[in-house]
Motif scaffolding. Structure first.
Motif, short mmCIF file in Angstrom:
data_model
loop_
_atom_site.label_atom_id
_atom_site.label_comp_id
_atom_site.label_asym_id
_atom_site.label_seq_id
_atom_site.Cartn_x
_atom_site.Cartn_y
_atom_site.Cartn_z
N MET A 30 0.84 -1.17 0.00
CA MET A 30 0.00 0.00 0.00
C MET A 30 0.89 1.25 0.00
N GLU A 31 0.52 2.25 -0.74
CA GLU A 31 1.27 3.49 -0.87
C GLU A 31 1.14 4.32 0.41
N MET A 32 2.19 5.08 0.72
CA MET A 32 2.21 5.90 1.94
C MET A 32 1.05 6.89 1.97
N THR A 33 0.78 7.53 0.86
CA THR A 33 -0.29 8.53 0.83
C THR A 33 -1.63 7.89 1.20
N GLU A 34 -1.86 6.70 0.70
CA GLU A 34 -3.10 5.99 1.02
C GLU A 34 -3.15 5.62 2.50
N LEU A 35 -2.02 5.16 3.04
CA LEU A 35 -1.96 4.85 4.47
C LEU A 35 -2.25 6.09 5.32
N ILE A 36 -1.67 7.20 4.93
CA ILE A 36 -1.88 8.44 5.68
C ILE A 36 -3.34 8.85 5.63
N GLU A 37 -3.93 8.78 4.47
CA GLU A 37 -5.36 9.15 4.34
C GLU A 37 -6.24 8.22 5.18
N ALA A 80 -8.46 9.17 8.57
CA ALA A 80 -9.89 8.84 8.65
C ALA A 80 -10.21 7.98 9.87
N GLY A 81 -9.18 7.62 10.66
CA GLY A 81 -9.42 6.86 11.89
C GLY A 81 -9.03 5.40 11.83
N ASP A 82 -8.41 4.96 10.77
CA ASP A 82 -7.98 3.57 10.65
C ASP A 82 -6.73 3.33 11.49
N ALA A 83 -6.90 2.66 12.63
CA ALA A 83 -5.80 2.43 13.57
C ALA A 83 -4.72 1.54 12.96
N GLU A 84 -5.10 0.56 12.17
CA GLU A 84 -4.11 -0.31 11.53
C GLU A 84 -3.22 0.47 10.57
N ALA A 85 -3.80 1.41 9.86
CA ALA A 85 -3.01 2.23 8.93
C ALA A 85 -2.03 3.09 9.72
N PHE A 86 -2.47 3.61 10.87
CA PHE A 86 -1.58 4.41 11.71
C PHE A 86 -0.43 3.56 12.23
N LYS A 105 -3.38 11.72 18.02
CA LYS A 105 -4.47 12.64 18.38
C LYS A 105 -4.62 13.78 17.39
N SER A 106 -3.51 14.25 16.83
CA SER A 106 -3.60 15.42 15.97
C SER A 106 -3.50 15.09 14.48
N LEU A 107 -3.46 13.83 14.12
CA LEU A 107 -3.35 13.44 12.71
C LEU A 107 -4.44 14.05 11.83
N PRO A 108 -5.68 14.16 12.29
CA PRO A 108 -6.69 14.78 11.42
C PRO A 108 -6.34 16.23 11.03
N SER A 109 -5.49 16.89 11.79
CA SER A 109 -5.12 18.28 11.47
C SER A 109 -4.02 18.38 10.43
#
Length: 175
Positions: free
Chosen positions: A1-8, A12-18, A56-60
């Motif tokens: 999976m591409e980094m940009t997709e993981l970040i998005e 969006a709240g996906d803990a596994e992606a984080f 905590k601040s990833l959505p920003s």
């Protein structure tokens, strides 16, 4: 999976992606924190706080392409917080480690010599060379001008050249 997709997905709240993002950056974050703090327990504290704050601040985060830079800014800030706390509580200066003589080893660990640079120079070297961050972004991360980042890098190269020359001659000195 591409980094940009993981970040998005993480935004969006996906803990596994984080978690995947943190695993991808863990060595880099550890190296940065270790170069600033040196003590494993402080490094662990800084990374734990950095990961928590970033979660905590990833959505920003506005630009996913700057995720790595953003994450390093958080790690650097946490390390600086720990250094401030340490300086107000430590009464005894750390004793620098002893340096092995040339005849004991056939090679020198460049990372050790980099870690002995003064912090402003060390930060630029680690971010630019070890983490492959462009100087423009390094300057933003450290809140300095791009020309100041270039000057720090130039001075660090001079010190490293001098230290490596001394090492080859058998008189490595850290004073």
């Amino acid at each position: 999976m591409e980094m940009t997709e993981l970040i998005e997905r993480a935004k969006a709240g996906d803990a596994e992606a984080f978690v995947a993002l943190m695993k991808h950056l863990e060595r880099s974050m550890y190296g940065m924190a270790k170069s600033m703090l040196h003590r494993d327990e402080d490094v662990a504290d800084a990374l734990q706080e950095s990961i928590l704050k970033s979660y905590k601040s990833l959505p920003s985060l506005r630009e996913p392409k700057f995720f790595k830079t953003w994450m390093f800014r958080i790690v650097i800030n946490e390390c600086n917080n720990i250094l401030k706390q340490r300086s107000s509580t430590d009464m005894v200066a750390e004793v620098p480690p002893t340096v092995a003589r040339v005849d004991e080893y056939n090679s020198v660990d460049l990372r050790e010599i980099v870690d002995r640079l003064e912090e402003p120079q060390r930060m630029v070297v680690v971010l630019h060379y070890y983490e492959d961050i462009p100087l423009r972004q390094v300057a933003k991360l450290l809140n300095i001008s791009e020309s100041a980042a270039k000057m720090r890098l130039h001075r660090a190269r001079e010190v490293l050249h001098h230290q490596l020359s001394n090492f080859q001659e058998g008189s490595l000195s850290y004073g």
